[in-house]
Design an enzyme around this catalytic site. Structure first.
Site, PDB file in Angstrom:
ATOM      1  N   ARG A  59       0.743  -1.224   0.082  1.00  0.00           N
ATOM      2  CA  ARG A  59      -0.018   0.143  -0.172  1.00  0.00           C
ATOM      3  C   ARG A  59       0.996   1.209   0.052  1.00  0.00           C
ATOM      4  NH1 ARG A  59      -2.953  -3.997   1.871  1.00  0.00           N
ATOM      5  NH2 ARG A  59      -0.700  -4.416   2.591  1.00  0.00           N
ATOM      6  N   THR A  60       1.811   1.291   1.014  1.00  0.00           N
ATOM      7  CA  THR A  60       2.605   2.688   1.169  1.00  0.00           C
ATOM      8  C   THR A  60       3.372   2.845  -0.076  1.00  0.00           C
ATOM      9  OG1 THR A  60       2.497   2.170   3.538  1.00  0.00           O
ATOM     10  CG2 THR A  60       4.062   3.917   2.674  1.00  0.00           C
ATOM     11  N   LYS A  87      25.831  -5.249  -0.905  1.00  0.00           N
ATOM     12  CA  LYS A  87      27.355  -5.455  -0.773  1.00  0.00           C
ATOM     13  C   LYS A  87      27.868  -4.717   0.442  1.00  0.00           C
ATOM     14  CE  LYS A  87      26.736  -5.485  -5.887  1.00  0.00           C
ATOM     15  NZ  LYS A  87      27.046  -4.587  -7.026  1.00  0.00           N
ATOM     16  N   ARG A 109      11.041   3.857   3.663  1.00  0.00           N
ATOM     17  CA  ARG A 109      10.616   2.883   4.740  1.00  0.00           C
ATOM     18  C   ARG A 109      11.876   1.971   5.307  1.00  0.00           C
ATOM     19  NH1 ARG A 109       5.458  -1.173   4.708  1.00  0.00           N
ATOM     20  NH2 ARG A 109       4.539   0.943   5.321  1.00  0.00           N
ATOM     21  N   HIS A 137       4.908   5.950  11.654  1.00  0.00           N
ATOM     22  CA  HIS A 137       4.153   5.584  10.062  1.00  0.00           C
ATOM     23  C   HIS A 137       3.010   6.795  10.016  1.00  0.00           C
ATOM     24  CE1 HIS A 137       3.004   4.161   6.419  1.00  0.00           C
ATOM     25  NE2 HIS A 137       2.559   3.023   6.821  1.00  0.00           N
TER      26      HIS A 137
END
Ligand code: CP
Length: 309
Positions: A59-60, A87, A109, A137
Site C-alpha cells: 500500500r505505502t 554488498k 521505509r 508511520h
C-alpha cells in the site's frame, strides 16, 4: 497558515494540530482532483523523488508512487533486495549517491526506528518517513484520521480503540499522537504482553475485554499481529488470539450500536479480523487506501513548496 511547521515529515509527534488540519484541507482538494477524469496536475514537474524501501510494502509504496505521479514529479524506485546495500554500502552512502543524480526528496521505509530522522540529519534532501520499524508511520495515521473525519464528519470527541499488537506497531504510536492532537479519545485493547510501557505517559487506557472495548468506541482500528517483529511468543497461539481478540460479525451484531471498522493492512484474515467484517459495510478499509493517495499528495506538495530552487 499555508505552510507546514516542519522541513521533513518524520513523525506525527513533530506536527502541530494546525499542520494536520492544513494537510487535510490540501488532501480534500487533491481527493476531488483524483476523482475527476483527468487525475493529474502539473504542480511538481520540476521535482524528482526517490522512493527507498528497505522493508516490504504494498500500500505505502504504491500509494506514494501514484501520489508523486499524479503531481507530475519524476520518480525513481529503490528496493534494498536488489541494491548494493547487499554488498555492504551504508545508508548515507546509498542515499548520497542517489541524491547526486539530482533528487530533491526521499521517501523511505526502513526496519530501524529512527532511520528517517538519522537520514534527515546526515543528507541534504527532504525526507518523508514511510514507516521506521516499530516507531512511527506518519502518513498512515494521517490517512486514518482523514478517513474518520470523512466517515463521521469530525475526529474531535470521537472514541477510537486500537486493537491488537500495539507493542510492535508504528501505526499505533502515530495514531495516538494524531488522534489526541485532533481531540479524539483513544484507548487500546489486546493482551497485556502486547502493550508498550509508554501508554501511561500518553494517557491511553487499556481494555482487556474486546466486547467492552467495542461497546465503548465509535471506531475500532484493528492491527495485524506482527509475527516478523516478535522474537518470543506473546500469546499461546494465533487460534487462541482469534478466539479472544478477533473481530467477527457475531461480536459486532452483539453491540447496541454501529461502529466503524478500520485496518491499516495487510490483514491476517481469520486472525485479528474475519472476512465477513472486513468486507462488510462496517469496514472503511478500502476508503483508507483511497485516501492514502490524496494524503500523500498533500504531504509531498506542502513539503515541496519549501524546497529552495
Ligand atoms: N499500511 C501499510 O503500511 O501497508 P504496507 O506495509 O503494505 O505498505
Amino acid at each position: 497558515m499555508s505552510k507546514l511547521s516542519v522541513e521533513h515529515l518524520l513523525s506525527i509527534k513533530n506536527l502541530t494540530k494546525k499542520d494536520i488540519e492544513l494537510i487535510f484541507r490540501t488532501a480534500d482538494n487533491f481527493k476531488r482532483i483524483i476523482n475527476q477524469p483527468i487525475k493529474k496536475v502539473p504542480t511538481l514537474r520540476d521535482i524528482t523523488i526517490a522512493n527507498l524501501f528497505f522493508e516490504n510494502s504494498t500500500r505505502t509504496r504504491l500509494s506514494f508512487e501514484l501520489a508523486e505521479k499524479r503531481l507530475s514529479a519524476d520518480v525513481i524506485n529503490f528496493s534494498s533486495a536488489s541494491s548494493s546495500v547487499k554488498k555492504g554500502e551504508t545508508l548515507i552512502d546509498t542515499v548520497n549517491n542517489i541524491l547526486s543524480m539530482k533528487v530533491d526528496m526521499v521517501v523511505m521505509r526502513h526496519p530501524n526506528p529512527g532511520a528517517a530522522e538519522f537520514l534527515s540529519r546526515n543528507v541534504d534532501a527532504l525526507i518523508i518517513n514511510a514507516g521506521d520499524g516499530a516507531h512511527e508511520h506518519p502518513t498512515q495515521a494521517l490517512l486514518d484520521s482523514f478517513s474518520i473525519r470523512e466517515k463521521l464528519g469530525k475526529v474531535k470527541g470521537k472514541k477510537v480503540v486500537i486493537i491488537g499488537d500495539i507493542l510492535h506497531s508504528r501505526v499505533a504510536l502515530s495514531n495516538f499522537h494524531c488522534l489526541q492532537k485532533l481531540g479524539a479519545e483513544v484507548r487500546v485493547c489486546g493482551p497485556s504482553t502486547l502493550m508498550p510501557k509508554y501508554l501511561d505517559s500518553l494517557g491511553v487506557k487499556h481494555f482487556t475485554d474486546i466486547k467492552e472495548a467495542m461497546s465503548w468506541c465509535d471506531v475500532a482500528n484493528i492491527l495485524r499481529i506482527q509475527l516478523e517483529r516478535q522474537d518470543v511468543n506473546y500469546f499461546p497461539s494465533l487460534r487462541e488470539y482469534a478466539m479472544v481478540y478477533g473481530t467477527n460479525k457475531e461480536l459486532l451484531d452483539s453491540l447496541e450500536k454501529e461502529i466503524v471498522v478500520m485496518h491499516p493492512g495487510p490483514i491476517n484474515r481469520g486472525v485479528e479480523l474475519s472476512s465477513d467484517v472486513a468486507d462488510s459495510d462496517h469496514s472503511i478499509i478500502l476508503d483508507q487506501v483511497e485516501n492514502g493517495v490524496a494524503i500523500r499528495m498533500a504531504v509531498i506538495y506542502l513539503l515541496a513548496s519549501k524546497l529552495k530552487k
